[in-house]
Design a protein around this motif. Structure first.
Motif, PDB file in Angstrom:
ATOM      1  N   ALA A 211       0.168 -10.091  42.364  1.00 28.49           N
ATOM      2  CA  ALA A 211       1.047  -9.797  41.236  1.00 28.49           C
ATOM      3  C   ALA A 211       0.840  -8.361  40.763  1.00 28.49           C
ATOM      4  CB  ALA A 211       0.776 -10.773  40.102  1.00 28.49           C
TER       5      ALA A 211
ATOM      6  N   GLU B 261       1.826  -5.473  37.824  1.00 31.91           N
ATOM      7  CA  GLU B 261       2.375  -5.106  36.521  1.00 31.91           C
ATOM      8  C   GLU B 261       2.781  -3.634  36.577  1.00 31.91           C
ATOM      9  OE1 GLU B 261       2.838  -7.301  34.221  1.00 31.91           O
ATOM     10  OE2 GLU B 261       1.711  -8.932  35.159  1.00 31.91           O
TER      11      GLU B 261
ATOM     12  N   GLU C 176       9.250  -6.684  34.585  1.00 30.05           N
ATOM     13  CA  GLU C 176       8.911  -8.037  35.016  1.00 30.05           C
ATOM     14  C   GLU C 176       7.795  -7.965  36.063  1.00 30.05           C
ATOM     15  OE1 GLU C 176      11.070 -11.683  37.511  1.00 30.05           O
ATOM     16  OE2 GLU C 176      12.195  -9.900  36.910  1.00 30.05           O
ATOM     17  N   THR C 177       6.879  -8.923  36.008  1.00 27.80           N
ATOM     18  CA  THR C 177       5.789  -8.950  36.981  1.00 27.80           C
ATOM     19  C   THR C 177       6.343  -9.073  38.406  1.00 27.80           C
ATOM     20  OG1 THR C 177       4.296  -9.987  35.389  1.00 27.80           O
ATOM     21  CG2 THR C 177       3.708 -10.167  37.718  1.00 27.80           C
TER      22      THR C 177
ATOM     23  N   LYS D 105       5.876 -10.221  41.891  1.00 25.58           N
ATOM     24  CA  LYS D 105       5.011 -11.187  42.556  1.00 25.58           C
ATOM     25  C   LYS D 105       5.086 -11.099  44.081  1.00 25.58           C
ATOM     26  CE  LYS D 105       5.459 -14.390  38.677  1.00 25.58           C
ATOM     27  NZ  LYS D 105       5.900 -15.745  38.253  1.00 25.58           N
TER      28      LYS D 105
END
Length: 363
Positions: free
Chosen positions: A219, A221, A244-245, A247
């Motif tokens: 993930a 950031e 938004e993260t 992923k």
């Protein structure tokens, strides 16, 4: 049956009406409207996607204009009547699932009439073009021109003229590289910023800085800090956007695309907030123009289209050598005169004959 008829009419819009870039009002054109729909069949999903695209675009348009949704929200049919064209930017069909990206152009005058009839205020005065310098930062390393980054690619896909804030995305040619570096863009030197503005005929600079290591696993950031500068290279209030993260690698393009949308929405919001007087009702000024030939009038009309403070130019009467027009604008008359002067036009009082538009016939 009504739904089928409505959808057929909507499909007709895609092919029969002018696409974006062929006369559509940039303020009333909403690009990059992404939809993802699953239905009983691929065709049903595509039809539903078109409805969602126009509805989503209408919500974005209201947000752009600083307007609230009317107390009696419009249904699909009302919104469809406000649409002038629906263009497919890209689409993908997989079984009963349809994903696509649309550009939706609205009929500006029809939208104005609708909002006014609902008692809803709106703001449509455009800012002057600004240069966007997307800087990608990994640790201490900052990248602007050295290589094509996903952040630069996201900005390259941005519509240049849509919305309240038109943008200029430099291609990074030798002139751009010589004028400003990544470190200079981060530092915000007035002289350097003025040079890049002059080169691209812009009235401001936006430096959106993405800080992320897109190559790491797991993930991720990411943060975008947006630095803004006025037409003299002086700093304005910066702002930040948390993304938004991320992923997976497959999410990078969509997340960065959404980030550019958020940045531009904030830029437009700041533009509205900095010019509250422009939310007042429009003014209408009757003006006479002496034109010896149709060619001269055509050239003048093109210049009027470039005047930032003008909302619209209505032709009232046209006779040999004389055209009566109505200038629709917001703000002070002096501001309008200054905006006209930029295009080499002068608004003067004609001593009992009302207002006249004068120009240099030699141009």
């Amino acid at each position: 049956m009504r739904l089928i008829t409505f959808l057929c009419g909507l499909i007709f819009l895609i092919f029969a009406l002018p696409a974006w870039g062929q006369g559509a009002d940039p303020v009333y054109t909403v690009a990059n409207v992404a939809v993802d729909v699953s239905a009983a069949s691929a065709s049903a999903a595509r039809d539903q996607a078109m409805l969602e695209a126009q509805n989503t675009a209408f919500l974005r348009l209201l947000d752009r204009l600083g307007s609230k949704m009317p107390s009696d929200p419009p249904d699909d049919k009302v919104i469809a009547a406000l649409v002038s064209s629906l263009e497919v930017q890209k689409e993908h069909i997989a079984g009963p699932r349809y994903t696509g990206v649309f550009t939706v152009a609205f009929k500006s005058e029809r939208v104005r009439q609708y909002l006014s009839g609902q008692g809803v205020s709106y703001f449509e005065m455009r800012a002057k073009p600004v240069v966007v310098l997307p800087v990608f930062k990994i640790g201490e390393r900052a990248i602007l021109w050295e290589q094509t980054t996903p952040w630069a690619q996201a900005w390259s896909a941005m519509p240049r003229q849509a919305g309240l804030a038109p943008v200029i995305i430099p291609q990074g040619d030798l002139d751009d590289i010589a004028l400003i570096s990544a470190q200079e863009a981060l530092k915000g030197s007035e002289d350097v910023l003025q040079n890049i503005m002059k080169h691209h005929k812009a009235e401001g600079v936006i430096v959106p800085v993405l800080e992320a290591d897109l190559d790491q696993t797991g993930a991720l950031e990411a943060l975008v800090t947006v630095y803004r500068y006025d037409n003299r290279g002086r700093p304005l209030s910066p702002f930040r956007i948390a993304l938004e993260t991320i992923k997976s690698k497959n999410m990078i393009e969509a997340v960065l695309h959404n980030a550019t949308q958020q940045v531009m929405a904030q830029i437009e919001s700041s533009w509205r907030e900095d010019h509250p007087s422009l939310t007042q009702p429009p003014s209408y000024l009757p003006v006479r123009v002496l034109v010896p030939t149709l060619a001269v009038w055509t050239a003048l009309r093109k210049k009027l289209d470039l005047v930032q403070d003008l909302i619209d130019v209505n032709v009232v009467t046209m006779t040999r050598g004389l055209v009566h027009i109505e200038l629709v604008f917001r703000g002070d008359l002096q501001d309008l005169q200054a905006a006209l002067a930029v295009q080499g036009l002068a608004l003067v009082h004609g001593y009992g004959r009302g207002w006249e538009l004068s120009y240099d016939a030699a141009e």
